[in-house]
Scaffold this motif. Structure first.
Motif, PDB file in Angstrom:
ATOM      1  N   LYS A  49       2.670  13.375  -6.573  1.00 27.14           N
ATOM      2  CA  LYS A  49       3.556  12.815  -5.716  1.00 27.14           C
ATOM      3  C   LYS A  49       2.147  12.482  -4.055  1.00 27.14           C
ATOM      4  N   ILE A  50       1.757  13.891  -3.857  1.00 27.93           N
ATOM      5  CA  ILE A  50       0.554  13.386  -2.849  1.00 27.93           C
ATOM      6  C   ILE A  50       0.110  11.743  -2.832  1.00 27.93           C
ATOM      7  N   ILE A  51      -0.970  12.254  -3.384  1.00 27.11           N
ATOM      8  CA  ILE A  51      -1.945  10.752  -4.257  1.00 27.11           C
ATOM      9  C   ILE A  51      -0.809   9.294  -3.903  1.00 27.11           C
ATOM     10  N   ALA A  52       0.369   9.617  -4.865  1.00 21.85           N
ATOM     11  CA  ALA A  52       1.374   8.198  -4.789  1.00 21.85           C
ATOM     12  C   ALA A  52       1.291   8.423  -2.583  1.00 21.85           C
ATOM     13  N   ARG A  53       1.702   9.010  -2.304  1.00 23.28           N
ATOM     14  CA  ARG A  53       2.515   8.647  -0.875  1.00 23.28           C
ATOM     15  C   ARG A  53       1.005   8.619   0.205  1.00 23.28           C
ATOM     16  N   LYS A  54       0.345   9.072  -0.809  1.00 23.64           N
ATOM     17  CA  LYS A  54      -1.748   8.618   0.907  1.00 23.64           C
ATOM     18  C   LYS A  54      -1.768   6.940  -0.296  1.00 23.64           C
ATOM     19  N   THR A  55      -1.077   7.081  -1.393  1.00 24.90           N
ATOM     20  CA  THR A  55      -2.407   5.429  -2.111  1.00 24.90           C
ATOM     21  C   THR A  55      -1.499   4.228  -1.861  1.00 24.90           C
ATOM     22  N   ILE A  56       0.212   4.543  -2.541  1.00 16.64           N
ATOM     23  CA  ILE A  56       0.436   3.223  -2.920  1.00 16.64           C
ATOM     24  C   ILE A  56       1.682   3.263  -1.469  1.00 16.64           C
ATOM     25  N   ALA A  57       1.397   2.272  -0.905  1.00 19.68           N
ATOM     26  CA  ALA A  57       3.038   1.409  -0.283  1.00 19.68           C
ATOM     27  C   ALA A  57       3.678   1.306  -0.771  1.00 19.68           C
TER      28      ALA A  57
ATOM     29  N   ILE B  34      -1.353  -0.459 -16.523  1.00 18.09           N
ATOM     30  CA  ILE B  34      -1.164  -1.239 -18.412  1.00 18.09           C
ATOM     31  C   ILE B  34      -0.615  -2.876 -18.455  1.00 18.09           C
ATOM     32  N   LYS B  35      -0.882  -3.625 -17.903  1.00 18.20           N
ATOM     33  CA  LYS B  35      -0.891  -5.088 -18.256  1.00 18.20           C
ATOM     34  C   LYS B  35       0.493  -5.498 -17.249  1.00 18.20           C
ATOM     35  N   ASP B  36       1.601  -4.975 -17.771  1.00 17.60           N
ATOM     36  CA  ASP B  36       3.332  -5.292 -17.224  1.00 17.60           C
ATOM     37  C   ASP B  36       3.723  -4.373 -17.533  1.00 17.60           C
ATOM     38  N   ARG B  37       3.358  -3.540 -18.500  1.00 20.60           N
ATOM     39  CA  ARG B  37       3.788  -2.343 -19.335  1.00 20.60           C
ATOM     40  C   ARG B  37       4.178  -0.897 -18.315  1.00 20.60           C
ATOM     41  N   PHE B  38       3.294  -0.779 -17.125  1.00 16.64           N
ATOM     42  CA  PHE B  38       3.712   0.949 -16.826  1.00 16.64           C
ATOM     43  C   PHE B  38       2.882   0.414 -15.898  1.00 16.64           C
ATOM     44  N   ILE B  39       3.217   0.300 -14.488  1.00 21.16           N
ATOM     45  CA  ILE B  39       3.214  -0.257 -13.268  1.00 21.16           C
ATOM     46  C   ILE B  39       3.845   1.236 -12.202  1.00 21.16           C
ATOM     47  N   LEU B  40       2.786   1.677 -11.564  1.00 18.01           N
ATOM     48  CA  LEU B  40       3.426   2.275 -10.053  1.00 18.01           C
ATOM     49  C   LEU B  40       3.756   1.440  -8.946  1.00 18.01           C
ATOM     50  N   THR B  41       4.261   2.106  -8.625  1.00 23.98           N
ATOM     51  CA  THR B  41       5.245   1.228  -6.936  1.00 23.98           C
ATOM     52  C   THR B  41       6.104   2.615  -6.457  1.00 23.98           C
ATOM     53  N   LYS B  42       5.805   3.130  -5.628  1.00 26.94           N
ATOM     54  CA  LYS B  42       6.503   3.615  -4.617  1.00 26.94           C
ATOM     55  C   LYS B  42       7.969   3.763  -3.534  1.00 26.94           C
ATOM     56  N   VAL B  43       8.747   4.249  -4.027  1.00 28.17           N
ATOM     57  CA  VAL B  43      10.348   4.902  -3.570  1.00 28.17           C
ATOM     58  C   VAL B  43      10.791   5.367  -2.935  1.00 28.17           C
TER      59      VAL B  43
ATOM     60  N   GLY C 195      13.108  15.179   2.643  1.00 25.95           N
ATOM     61  CA  GLY C 195      14.434  14.808   2.620  1.00 25.95           C
ATOM     62  C   GLY C 195      14.993  13.519   1.464  1.00 25.95           C
ATOM     63  N   SER C 196      13.890  13.006   0.871  1.00 31.35           N
ATOM     64  CA  SER C 196      13.796  12.446  -0.176  1.00 31.35           C
ATOM     65  C   SER C 196      13.032  12.483  -1.103  1.00 31.35           C
ATOM     66  N   VAL C 197      13.430  11.834  -2.105  1.00 32.03           N
ATOM     67  CA  VAL C 197      12.357  12.378  -3.788  1.00 32.03           C
ATOM     68  C   VAL C 197      11.241  11.192  -3.967  1.00 32.03           C
ATOM     69  N   THR C 198      10.196  11.451  -3.734  1.00 35.60           N
ATOM     70  CA  THR C 198       9.159  10.221  -4.061  1.00 35.60           C
ATOM     71  C   THR C 198       9.090   9.901  -5.406  1.00 35.60           C
ATOM     72  N   ASP C 199       9.403   8.498  -6.058  1.00 33.86           N
ATOM     73  CA  ASP C 199       9.562   8.419  -7.113  1.00 33.86           C
ATOM     74  C   ASP C 199       8.541   7.132  -7.782  1.00 33.86           C
ATOM     75  N   PHE C 200       7.938   6.676  -8.301  1.00 32.08           N
ATOM     76  CA  PHE C 200       6.678   6.046  -8.024  1.00 32.08           C
ATOM     77  C   PHE C 200       5.981   5.399  -9.201  1.00 32.08           C
ATOM     78  N   MET C 201       6.339   5.801 -10.671  1.00 30.78           N
ATOM     79  CA  MET C 201       5.810   4.934 -11.718  1.00 30.78           C
ATOM     80  C   MET C 201       7.054   4.219 -12.487  1.00 30.78           C
ATOM     81  N   HIS C 202       6.913   3.334 -13.194  1.00 28.88           N
ATOM     82  CA  HIS C 202       8.334   2.435 -13.957  1.00 28.88           C
ATOM     83  C   HIS C 202       7.589   2.349 -14.985  1.00 28.88           C
ATOM     84  N   MET C 203       8.238   1.819 -16.334  1.00 28.24           N
ATOM     85  CA  MET C 203       8.038   1.323 -17.160  1.00 28.24           C
ATOM     86  C   MET C 203       7.879   0.378 -18.798  1.00 28.24           C
ATOM     87  N   ASP C 204       7.790  -0.466 -18.461  1.00 28.08           N
ATOM     88  CA  ASP C 204       8.554  -1.593 -19.433  1.00 28.08           C
ATOM     89  C   ASP C 204       8.074  -1.992 -20.935  1.00 28.08           C
ATOM     90  N   PHE C 205       8.867  -1.440 -21.598  1.00 24.67           N
ATOM     91  CA  PHE C 205       8.711  -0.882 -23.103  1.00 24.67           C
ATOM     92  C   PHE C 205       9.703  -2.558 -23.749  1.00 24.67           C
TER      93      PHE C 205
END
Length: 183
Positions: free
Chosen positions: A29-37, A45-54, A123-133
């Motif tokens: 989460k520290i890495i995600a907060r610092k490196t992902i807008a 991995i193509k369109d199957r594994f995407i990093l996106t921070k919310v 004040g919130s939980v950092t989520d940053f991984m998304h998978m499309d199966f």
């Protein structure tokens, strides 16, 4: 005295499993907060594994994010802290739990602490991984969620194995009764 030392060592090893789950979650989460807008999408991995921070102010898939602050704090922070405390007590006080069950509970506790820590500190939980199966897509999640789901999976496997062992025992007892009756 030897049994007490063994129990203490066992509990320390379980705490290490909790700490590893928590540590992996927090470092990621520290890495995600610092490196992902926020809402940036990075394809891994193509369109199957995407990093996106919310930043998730609710629970799983943002459930409860629209609740009043007091209710949200009660349901998403105070109640889980009590449940996690019970989890620690349960692990410590039930010495003869199956190993798989102990490890599953550790994964649940480690993941739970990771998300509670975020909620309290950020004040919130950092989520940053998304998978499309292809057939289905996940919501956006984090390593604490992976720990929690792994813990649930381990507990399920433990229960299935215990049920199978009980069935096999019942079948062997029935067979023994039949053999005794026929003798």
């Amino acid at each position: 005295m030897m049994i007490k030392k063994k129990h203490s060592l066992n509990f320390v090893l379980l705490l290490v499993i909790v700490a590893l789950n928590l540590g992996c979650d927090q470092v990621s989460k520290i890495i995600a907060r610092k490196t992902i807008a926020p809402y940036e999408q990075i394809t891994v991995i193509k369109d199957r594994f995407i990093l996106t921070k919310v930043e998730n102010t609710g629970a799983f898939l943002s459930a409860g994010s629209n609740l009043p602050d007091f209710i949200r704090t009660l349901i998403l922070t105070i109640l889980p802290v009590l449940v996690l405390g019970y989890g620690f007590w349960f692990l410590y006080s039930h010495r003869n739990l199956p190993r798989l069950m102990q490890i599953g509970i550790c994964f649940l506790i480690g993941g739970g602490i990771g998300n509670i820590y975020d909620r309290i500190v950020h004040g919130s939980v950092t989520d940053f991984m998304h998978m499309d199966f292809i057939l289905f897509r996940t919501g956006i999640f984090n390593l604490a969620d992976v720990s929690i789901m792994t813990g649930i999976g381990l507990l399920l496997v433990n229960n299935l194995m215990a049920a199978k062992a009980r069935r096999e025992l019942e079948e062997s007892e029935e067979e023994l009764v039949v053999n005794e009756r026929d003798s």
